[in-house]
Motif scaffolding. Sequence first.
Motif, PDB file in Angstrom:
ATOM      1  N   ALA A 130      26.829  49.137  39.243  1.00 22.90           N
ATOM      2  CA  ALA A 130      26.800  47.872  38.510  1.00 22.90           C
ATOM      3  C   ALA A 130      25.500  47.688  37.741  1.00 22.90           C
TER       4      ALA A 130
ATOM      5  N   PRO B 149      32.813  46.610  37.160  1.00 24.67           N
ATOM      6  CA  PRO B 149      33.267  46.226  35.810  1.00 24.67           C
ATOM      7  C   PRO B 149      34.789  46.185  35.687  1.00 24.67           C
TER       8      PRO B 149
ATOM      9  N   HIS C 158      36.696  44.827  37.821  1.00 20.39           N
ATOM     10  CA  HIS C 158      37.212  43.684  38.587  1.00 20.39           C
ATOM     11  C   HIS C 158      36.535  42.377  38.194  1.00 20.39           C
ATOM     12  N   ARG C 159      36.014  42.304  36.992  1.00 19.68           N
ATOM     13  CA  ARG C 159      35.390  41.070  36.530  1.00 19.68           C
ATOM     14  C   ARG C 159      36.456  40.026  36.221  1.00 19.68           C
ATOM     15  N   ARG C 160      36.012  38.764  36.238  1.00 22.00           N
ATOM     16  CA  ARG C 160      36.843  37.606  35.889  1.00 22.00           C
ATOM     17  C   ARG C 160      38.074  37.477  36.789  1.00 22.00           C
TER      18      ARG C 160
ATOM     19  N   SER D 290      26.755  42.181  43.168  1.00 18.14           N
ATOM     20  CA  SER D 290      27.368  42.926  42.063  1.00 18.14           C
ATOM     21  C   SER D 290      28.886  42.810  42.125  1.00 18.14           C
ATOM     22  N   VAL D 291      29.510  43.003  40.967  1.00 18.66           N
ATOM     23  CA  VAL D 291      30.965  43.092  40.859  1.00 18.66           C
ATOM     24  C   VAL D 291      31.280  44.288  39.975  1.00 18.66           C
TER      25      VAL D 291
END
Length: 409
Positions: A23, A86, A88-90, A83-84
């Motif tokens: 991330a 990329p 699995h964003r939103r 962190s998340v």
Amino acid sequence: MTTELRVLRAAEWQSWYGQLELAFGGVAEAAEERELWEALTECERSVGVWDGGVCVGTAGAFGFRVAVPGGAVVPAAGVTMVSVAPTHRRRGILTSMMRRQLDDVRSWGEPLAVLTASEPDIYGRFGYGLATRRMRADIDTSRVRLSVPDGTDDVRLRLARPEEAAAACEAVYARSVPGRPGMLERRPGWERLPLLDPPSEREGASPLQCVLAERDGDVAGYALYRVRPDFDAEGPKGTVVLEYAGALDPAADAALWRFLFAIDLTSRLTMANRPVDDAWQHLVSDIRRCRVAWRDGMFVRLVDVAAALEARTYQVPVDVVLEVADAFCPWNAGRWRLTGNGKGAQCSRTDDAPDLALSVRELGAAYLGGFSLVSLAAAGRVRELREGALAEASLAFGSPVAPWVAHGF
């Protein structure tokens, strides 16, 4: 796809931390950095989000104690390693981790959560307010002179190996903590952080060096620094890179700065994290040639409004009713009467008419005394409901020493 949020298991740390590295750009850290962070991670206070066997979200919380105005050192969750993935964003993953984390912090009885942010616009919606600043400077030591106080010449300076001087440096740091809001009491293991010295992080500078300031055989200050050599047609123009420094009195402090200003073959001194009220600013001959700037430091979130406000003292007597908005932690919302002075404080729920209205984010920003309620009101973030209450409370919440956190986490 469904995801699972759960407490981190020690056996999962490598994949959990690997997601964090990804991330933050995907560049693997040096082995010694990884080893230190694995040793410091408190798995039982950390969570991960998993999609099948893949970690897609991380968040940790160190068990810290942070200095507050008045000198008390208060339990605080040091939010870290967030962190998340990329992919699995939103999807609400960050919000779910923040929700779980603040519920946990409350259950642990810790009135505060603190963090340093990679992107400062992320955490305001979760109730974190910017509470400390860090000063940066790039000083032309070939043209800036120092005027030092009496007693500076009585201080003896001695070079030492950083590892051998670590205990003495930590003793100076520990004595400094109660005197400056925002400083973190270092728990066992954290004394290794200032000594972390991977070659990949030196950017052409030397390995870490250490100088001790002594008086009558006792260490009264220290500086950890590097030297980045450089030459051109006119001669040497190296740079001293200050990493950490601390001193117990003005003479020891000045002796260290005089040393750093005068290292052979250098003409610059740079620093990236110093208190905004650092004393050297009053010793230099030309502040303009010091290229002083500041950036955000630590963000503070009141998890338990009453306990947090009772944990610190106040510069002048205060009796104020606060109307607090807190959508993310609704147990904090409502009216609180705060009464306090330089010896202590009490805070409890009340039905009395409010004197000031603000959100928990602004309360966090003002909590350590680094930002005034008056300045927040000028930005429309605090509303005065009783004439005179703003000035009274703003003075009470202040600190004679600028809050500061000495290192990231």
